[in-house]
Design a protein around this motif. Sequence first.
Motif: not given
Length: 476
Positions: A1-6, A192, A195-196, A199, A202
């Motif tokens: 699960m992506k960090f933003r969803y958490k 979003y 955290t963009k 990403e 990343n």
Amino acid sequence: MKFRYKVVIINIILLSLGIGTVGFFMIHRNFQLALDAQIKTSIEENNLLQSTIEYRLLDTINSSPSNLVYQMKNLSADVVGKMGGNNKGVYVFYDGAEVVHSAADDNKLSCPEELWSTAVIGQKQYMITKEAGRYYLFSCSTSLVQDKKMNIINARDITETYQLVENERRYFVLLLGIVVLCCTVAVFVITYLLTKPLETLNRASKKFGEGDYESRVHLRSHDEVGTLAQTYNQMADAVCEHMDELQGMVTRQEQFVADFTHEVKTPMTTIIGYADMLRSKEMKRENQVLAASYIFHEGKRLEAMSMKLFDFIYTKHRKIEFQPISVVNFMQEVTESVTPILAQKNQTLVCTTVEARIEGDSNLLKSAFINIIDNARKASEQGSEIRFFAKQTDDGVQIGVQDFGVGISEEHLQRIFDEFYMVDKSRSRKEGGAGLGLSLAASIVESHGEKLEIESTVGEGTTMWVVFHEKNLTEQ
């Protein structure tokens, strides 16, 4: 699960729990306040009933005490009939039996027996019951009439209070759902945007790991993420620089091996060829001596090359032990060591020294300057002069070697300290050189934290020197 969803899920859970808890206590408090108001009103009505019935009953007892129950029925019915409000029924019990009941409609409510049967004289009691889907509040007061208990009970319909609470609860759930939905969208968008950059970082890291070493992160953020991006870029630059150094080292090692192989191959070919001639052919004495001379000369060159190569490798891995060195004594010892080889070409070494002391490894520094002087010897003509000088400068003590030989062109100066590099290979091999002397000297100087400098003009000569700065100087 992506960090933003958490982040979104955790924030929504915490938000729902927080708002839900606050809403629960607010609704519960409102309900309790409304219920307390209903209880207060019911008790006030019961007080009014009790005082009115007791007052009129007192007059009846004084006038005709014989028919008390009958009088009580009429009196209670009269008083109840005159009461309005939200009353759904009034009950009067005397000596454990129901005397009168008056209701606003034809449906008789069942009065809870445990309310009046356990009543205490002088105390108010109440009870909430549910009947036919509606809620009723019963209030009870107890009096003593002719040594017997009289219970007066009134009932109020408080269904609206419960309905109000239920409506508030439904409205709150609906409002909570809308708020949570809006907050979910808002938190997702904010997360979003936050955290963009991560990403982006990343993706850049992934590209870098896949071999795209030019991958960098360009963020204008001035927060921790921006700092992290700058740190990543610095790390990537450092890694690329280190990789360039490693690649250069590998290239130099490959070149070193190739040059070494080539330098060894030439004398070995000569040695094998002449040795084979001596072994397989009948030769005249003078030809045998000539062949043996070639073998001896090339063998000595291999020996010199191997010794310098050993010194070169030894210098790179040896830990320097710094000791005070007298510049005068040091230069005298170097002069004594090179005098025999200079005599072969009738060359003169002019030594100019200075009273000073430096710190370093005396043996290594001697080897360095002997190689520098030997290089000057090879570049100089027969009977020429070579200067070995030392002088005080603003930076420290300068020690150098100057010759007046053939000089070195600009294109060769860039590689003059490379291993096995020779400006004039034929002359160097004729003089017994292998292209390691200046490399060894530069390596020794660098191990002392200094740098071997060079200036040269073609046809005029070359000057090489080292400045021993304050860190390598010691008191007299």
